[in-house]
Design a protein around this motif. Structure first.
Motif, PDB file in Angstrom:
ATOM      1  N   GLN A 113       0.830  -1.200   0.000  1.00 58.42           N
ATOM      2  CA  GLN A 113       0.000   0.000   0.000  1.00 58.42           C
ATOM      3  C   GLN A 113       0.865   1.252   0.000  1.00 58.42           C
ATOM      4  OE1 GLN A 113      -2.600  -0.147   3.419  1.00 58.42           O
ATOM      5  NE2 GLN A 113      -3.261  -2.246   3.015  1.00 58.42           N
ATOM      6  N   ARG A 114       0.274   2.319  -0.554  1.00 62.46           N
ATOM      7  CA  ARG A 114       0.894   3.649  -0.493  1.00 62.46           C
ATOM      8  C   ARG A 114      -0.153   4.621   0.035  1.00 62.46           C
ATOM      9  NH1 ARG A 114       1.505   8.449  -3.171  1.00 62.46           N
ATOM     10  NH2 ARG A 114      -0.189   7.923  -4.597  1.00 62.46           N
ATOM     11  N   ASN A 115       0.174   5.290   1.141  1.00 62.08           N
ATOM     12  CA  ASN A 115      -0.782   6.216   1.771  1.00 62.08           C
ATOM     13  C   ASN A 115      -2.127   5.555   2.044  1.00 62.08           C
ATOM     14  OD1 ASN A 115       1.153   8.240   1.656  1.00 62.08           O
ATOM     15  ND2 ASN A 115       0.377   9.097  -0.253  1.00 62.08           N
ATOM     16  N   ASN A 116      -2.062   4.338   2.582  1.00 60.60           N
ATOM     17  CA  ASN A 116      -3.256   3.558   2.939  1.00 60.60           C
ATOM     18  C   ASN A 116      -4.105   3.152   1.733  1.00 60.60           C
ATOM     19  OD1 ASN A 116      -2.849   3.764   5.850  1.00 60.60           O
ATOM     20  ND2 ASN A 116      -3.403   5.919   5.620  1.00 60.60           N
ATOM     21  N   GLN A 117      -3.566   3.284   0.527  1.00 62.97           N
ATOM     22  CA  GLN A 117      -4.248   2.867  -0.688  1.00 62.97           C
ATOM     23  C   GLN A 117      -3.548   1.634  -1.261  1.00 62.97           C
ATOM     24  OE1 GLN A 117      -7.143   4.453  -2.118  1.00 62.97           O
ATOM     25  NE2 GLN A 117      -7.094   5.368  -0.081  1.00 62.97           N
ATOM     26  N   LYS A 118      -4.328   0.600  -1.573  1.00 61.08           N
ATOM     27  CA  LYS A 118      -3.747  -0.638  -2.076  1.00 61.08           C
ATOM     28  C   LYS A 118      -3.187  -0.448  -3.490  1.00 61.08           C
ATOM     29  CE  LYS A 118      -7.236  -3.028   0.648  1.00 61.08           C
ATOM     30  NZ  LYS A 118      -8.556  -3.674   0.618  1.00 61.08           N
ATOM     31  N   VAL A 119      -2.059  -1.106  -3.736  1.00 57.57           N
ATOM     32  CA  VAL A 119      -1.375  -0.992  -5.026  1.00 57.57           C
ATOM     33  C   VAL A 119      -1.386  -2.334  -5.760  1.00 57.57           C
ATOM     34  CG1 VAL A 119       0.853  -0.530  -6.146  1.00 57.57           C
ATOM     35  CG2 VAL A 119       0.099   0.883  -4.205  1.00 57.57           C
ATOM     36  N   LEU A 120      -1.138  -3.403  -5.021  1.00 57.75           N
ATOM     37  CA  LEU A 120      -1.074  -4.758  -5.579  1.00 57.75           C
ATOM     38  C   LEU A 120      -1.629  -5.717  -4.533  1.00 57.75           C
ATOM     39  CD1 LEU A 120       2.021  -6.342  -7.331  1.00 57.75           C
ATOM     40  CD2 LEU A 120       0.942  -7.518  -5.420  1.00 57.75           C
ATOM     41  N   GLU A 121      -2.390  -6.714  -4.987  1.00 59.18           N
ATOM     42  CA  GLU A 121      -2.978  -7.692  -4.073  1.00 59.18           C
ATOM     43  C   GLU A 121      -2.726  -9.102  -4.600  1.00 59.18           C
ATOM     44  OE1 GLU A 121      -5.659  -4.010  -4.409  1.00 59.18           O
ATOM     45  OE2 GLU A 121      -5.076  -5.569  -5.839  1.00 59.18           O
ATOM     46  N   GLU A 122      -2.726 -10.072  -3.667  1.00 58.85           N
ATOM     47  CA  GLU A 122      -2.573 -11.458  -4.094  1.00 58.85           C
ATOM     48  C   GLU A 122      -3.394 -12.397  -3.223  1.00 58.85           C
ATOM     49  OE1 GLU A 122       1.367 -13.277  -3.465  1.00 58.85           O
ATOM     50  OE2 GLU A 122       1.988 -11.432  -2.467  1.00 58.85           O
ATOM     51  N   ALA A 123      -3.730 -13.529  -3.795  1.00 59.99           N
ATOM     52  CA  ALA A 123      -4.487 -14.563  -3.076  1.00 59.99           C
ATOM     53  C   ALA A 123      -3.965 -15.932  -3.502  1.00 59.99           C
ATOM     54  CB  ALA A 123      -5.979 -14.457  -3.398  1.00 59.99           C
ATOM     55  N   PRO A 124      -3.728 -16.824  -2.537  1.00 61.52           N
ATOM     56  CA  PRO A 124      -3.876 -16.610  -1.094  1.00 61.52           C
ATOM     57  C   PRO A 124      -2.662 -15.892  -0.525  1.00 61.52           C
ATOM     58  CG  PRO A 124      -3.105 -18.833  -1.517  1.00 61.52           C
ATOM     59  CD  PRO A 124      -3.335 -18.210  -2.875  1.00 61.52           C
ATOM     60  N   SER A 125      -2.721 -15.582   0.790  1.00 64.76           N
ATOM     61  CA  SER A 125      -1.560 -15.005   1.467  1.00 64.76           C
ATOM     62  C   SER A 125      -0.557 -16.119   1.735  1.00 64.76           C
ATOM     63  CB  SER A 125      -1.979 -14.366   2.788  1.00 64.76           C
ATOM     64  OG  SER A 125      -0.845 -13.977   3.531  1.00 64.76           O
ATOM     65  N   ILE A 126       0.720 -15.815   1.557  1.00 67.12           N
ATOM     66  CA  ILE A 126       1.738 -16.848   1.763  1.00 67.12           C
ATOM     67  C   ILE A 126       2.273 -16.859   3.194  1.00 67.12           C
ATOM     68  CG2 ILE A 126       2.428 -16.790  -0.653  1.00 67.12           C
ATOM     69  CD1 ILE A 126       4.960 -15.279   0.273  1.00 67.12           C
ATOM     70  N   VAL A 127       1.755 -15.958   4.052  1.00 66.83           N
ATOM     71  CA  VAL A 127       2.305 -15.887   5.412  1.00 66.83           C
ATOM     72  C   VAL A 127       1.446 -16.635   6.429  1.00 66.83           C
ATOM     73  CG1 VAL A 127       3.477 -13.706   5.000  1.00 66.83           C
ATOM     74  CG2 VAL A 127       1.158 -13.686   5.937  1.00 66.83           C
ATOM     75  N   ILE A 128       0.357 -17.259   5.986  1.00 62.44           N
ATOM     76  CA  ILE A 128      -0.460 -18.013   6.934  1.00 62.44           C
ATOM     77  C   ILE A 128      -0.562 -19.465   6.487  1.00 62.44           C
ATOM     78  CG2 ILE A 128      -1.777 -15.981   7.621  1.00 62.44           C
ATOM     79  CD1 ILE A 128      -4.075 -16.884   5.941  1.00 62.44           C
ATOM     80  N   ASP A 129      -0.623 -20.357   7.456  1.00 68.86           N
ATOM     81  CA  ASP A 129      -0.742 -21.779   7.141  1.00 68.86           C
ATOM     82  C   ASP A 129      -2.221 -22.179   7.122  1.00 68.86           C
ATOM     83  OD1 ASP A 129      -1.556 -22.052   9.829  1.00 68.86           O
ATOM     84  OD2 ASP A 129       0.456 -22.609  10.490  1.00 68.86           O
ATOM     85  N   GLN A 130      -2.490 -23.452   6.819  1.00 71.86           N
ATOM     86  CA  GLN A 130      -3.868 -23.894   6.658  1.00 71.86           C
ATOM     87  C   GLN A 130      -4.665 -23.771   7.957  1.00 71.86           C
ATOM     88  OE1 GLN A 130      -5.152 -24.634   3.591  1.00 71.86           O
ATOM     89  NE2 GLN A 130      -7.088 -24.468   4.719  1.00 71.86           N
ATOM     90  N   LYS A 131      -4.015 -24.021   9.080  1.00 69.87           N
ATOM     91  CA  LYS A 131      -4.717 -23.909  10.362  1.00 69.87           C
ATOM     92  C   LYS A 131      -5.167 -22.475  10.602  1.00 69.87           C
ATOM     93  CE  LYS A 131      -4.190 -24.879  15.303  1.00 69.87           C
ATOM     94  NZ  LYS A 131      -3.267 -25.365  16.376  1.00 69.87           N
ATOM     95  N   GLN A 132      -4.272 -21.505  10.343  1.00 71.39           N
ATOM     96  CA  GLN A 132      -4.638 -20.097  10.492  1.00 71.39           C
ATOM     97  C   GLN A 132      -5.701 -19.690   9.478  1.00 71.39           C
ATOM     98  OE1 GLN A 132      -0.613 -18.443  10.136  1.00 71.39           O
ATOM     99  NE2 GLN A 132      -0.816 -17.632  12.224  1.00 71.39           N
ATOM    100  N   ARG A 133      -5.585 -20.232   8.271  1.00 73.83           N
ATOM    101  CA  ARG A 133      -6.552 -19.918   7.215  1.00 73.83           C
ATOM    102  C   ARG A 133      -7.962 -20.365   7.615  1.00 73.83           C
ATOM    103  NH1 ARG A 133      -3.593 -21.498   3.341  1.00 73.83           N
ATOM    104  NH2 ARG A 133      -2.983 -19.375   2.788  1.00 73.83           N
ATOM    105  N   ASP A 134      -8.067 -21.556   8.133  1.00 73.50           N
ATOM    106  CA  ASP A 134      -9.372 -22.060   8.579  1.00 73.50           C
ATOM    107  C   ASP A 134      -9.915 -21.229   9.734  1.00 73.50           C
ATOM    108  OD1 ASP A 134      -9.187 -24.045   6.677  1.00 73.50           O
ATOM    109  OD2 ASP A 134      -8.463 -25.576   8.065  1.00 73.50           O
ATOM    110  N   MET A 135      -9.028 -20.871  10.658  1.00 68.31           N
ATOM    111  CA  MET A 135      -9.429 -20.071  11.810  1.00 68.31           C
ATOM    112  C   MET A 135      -9.923 -18.700  11.374  1.00 68.31           C
ATOM    113  SD  MET A 135      -8.058 -17.304  13.712  1.00 68.31           S
ATOM    114  CE  MET A 135      -6.281 -17.432  13.520  1.00 68.31           C
ATOM    115  N   LEU A 136      -9.176 -18.074  10.462  1.00 71.22           N
ATOM    116  CA  LEU A 136      -9.525 -16.736   9.993  1.00 71.22           C
ATOM    117  C   LEU A 136     -10.852 -16.759   9.224  1.00 71.22           C
ATOM    118  CD1 LEU A 136      -8.195 -13.953  10.180  1.00 71.22           C
ATOM    119  CD2 LEU A 136      -7.241 -14.340   7.904  1.00 71.22           C
ATOM    120  N   GLY A 137     -11.045 -17.797   8.408  1.00 70.74           N
ATOM    121  CA  GLY A 137     -12.296 -17.927   7.676  1.00 70.74           C
ATOM    122  C   GLY A 137     -13.482 -18.074   8.609  1.00 70.74           C
TER     123      GLY A 137
END
Length: 454
Positions: free
Chosen positions: A232-256
């Motif tokens: 982000q730049r100035n709180n505005q998104k510039v580029l996005e991706e899916a899925p996030s590579i910093v969370i594992d499946q356990k965190q993904r299920d929990m977050l969902g």
């Protein structure tokens, strides 16, 4: 199902909605300002009506003109897209009073989640983890000082009715609080007509992770996985991706599960996102809810194969979700780059004007470009500078990164300056290639390096 829908928006999202309607066999009505008379969405729709002068307040924010256009064309529903009136509860109420379906959540939900203080309270009551901070509105500097001393610096001041990066100030130490508090209140008052503020502890460094949800009129809510929007730049998104590579499946299920719980807590209907910050230790904190379609929805569509805009329309018509959580599957990796008519070398100054030549990247598996641009069109200076979104899907993240580099290299526009080369440099940076970035990376690391190289 509706027979005719009016799209209360412009640009690529209006084109995106028109395409979804056409595939569903629904007629469309485009509205346009005088500056958008020759815009692509006006040419693609079955009908088009001018709703006022160029400036947004006289056209795309003119609720009476838009509703009049819907009534005279016998449109049964209005899709607001994103921005403009998409999160305006008064407009949603006016649609209902005119017997026109607003394609989005109820005005009650919009109000509940649009006020960030109330949203925090609702989420906290629903067992959703929230960022440490004020429980209610802060009206005086003395209140702000007391809470900041309790949670500890650095802190973030935010407008209760905020959005789009307005009314937000980072405060690193107590000596900076008074100046930032006063300026944030003034900006919030000017932008939203409401200078109520709240204060939160800054989660830093952090990843900005949002979860896409869908809810129907029967109370069913599911999630479609997460997106990483940390660049982000100035709180505005510039580029996005899916899925996030910093969370594992356990965190993904929990977050969902947390996102679904949040949606059910407000009886959510339509498409929306629950946004979180993830700290260094892997803890997630609720930040806000967006009660509309998101700019970056295509990357979720690419990894799930689910058309979110079509789902929005079907839900609004009364159809059930028709999809259980266990039936949602995820495949591969997707990345979106926002292409803006702006000059990064001059502090990202807008670059309106006439596009003399335009060649959009096309061809090859897993490439999609959402745009309303064409050769000969004039980009007006009155609206957001985004002119296209390049979306790629690969078997894995490396495949997606390589496809994006190839796609950016094929993008040609003459007549206006764009951020294509800037995006190419960003997607090629070692930190981005290895996924080693957070919400501060672009502002504190990439931009200084990039400006020095220029």
């Amino acid at each position: 199902m509706f027979s005719k829908i009016l799209i209360a928006n412009r640009g690529e999202i209006a084109v995106r909605i028109i395409r979804a309607c056409r595939e569903l066999g629904i007629q469309t009505v485009a509205v346009y300002s005088e500056a958008d008379k020759e815009a692509l969405h006006t040419e693609m729709a079955d009908e088009a009506i001018c709703i006022g002068p160029a400036r947004s307040k006289d056209s795309y924010l003119n609720m009476q003109a838009i509703l009049s256009a819907a009534l005279v064309t016998n449109a049964e529903a209005i899709h607001p897209g994103f921005g403009f009136l998409s999160e305006n509860s008064l407009f949603s109420t006016m649609c209902r009073e005119c017997s026109i379906k607003f394609i989005g959540p109820s005005e009650k939900t919009i109000d509940e989640m649009g006020n960030k203080i109330h949203a925090r309270q609702l989420m906290k009551a629903a067992g959703v983890p929230v960022i440490p901070g004020s429980d209610g509105a802060i009206h005086t500097l003395k209140e702000a000082e007391k809470i900041a001393d309790t949670v500890g610096y650095p802190v973030m001041l935010k407008a209760a009715a905020g959005g789009g990066g307005k009314g937000i100030r980072k405060v690193l130490k107590k000596a900076e609080l008074e100046k930032n508090f006063n300026s944030a209140k003034a900006e919030a008052k000017a932008a939203f007509g409401d200078d109520s503020m709240y204060l939160e502890k800054i989660i830093y460094p952090a990843r900005h992770i949002e979860v896409q949800i869908l809810g129907d009129q029967a109370g069913n809510v599911i999630h479609l996985g997460e997106r990483d929007c940390s660049l982000q730049r100035n709180n505005q998104k510039v580029l996005e991706e899916a899925p996030s590579i910093v969370i594992d499946q356990k965190q993904r299920d929990m977050l969902g599960s947390i996102a679904v719980r949040a949606g059910k807590a407000v009886n959510y209907e339509s498409a929306g996102t629950i946004e979180f910050l993830r700290d260094e230790t892997g803890n997630f904190y609720f930040m806000e809810m967006n009660t509309r379609i998101q700019v970056e929805h295509p990357i979720t569509e690419m990894v799930t194969g689910i058309d979110i805009v079509k789902k929005q329309i079907k839900i609004a018509s009364g159809e059930p979700l028709g999809l259980k959580q266990e039936e949602v599957t995820f495949k591969g990796h997707s990345i979106e780059c926002r292409i803006n008519a702006e000059n990064p070398a001059f502090n990202f100054a807008p670059s309106p004007g006439k596009i003399h030549t335009l060649l959009l990247p096309s061809g090859g598996l897993g490439l999609r470009v959402d745009s309303a641009m064409y050769s000969g069109v004039t980009i007006p200076p009155y609206y957001d500078s985004m002119i296209a979104k390049i979306i790629v899907h690969g078997e894995d993240r490396l495949d997606a990164l390589m496809k994006m580099q190839r796609a950016l290299g094929e993008f040609v526009s003459e007549g206006v300056i764009t951020n294509v080369e800037f995006q190419m440099d960003l997607i090629s940076h070692p930190n981005v290639l290895f996924g080693d970035y957070d919400t501060s990376f672009l502002q504190t690391t990439f931009l200084p390096e990039w400006r020095e190289s220029e």
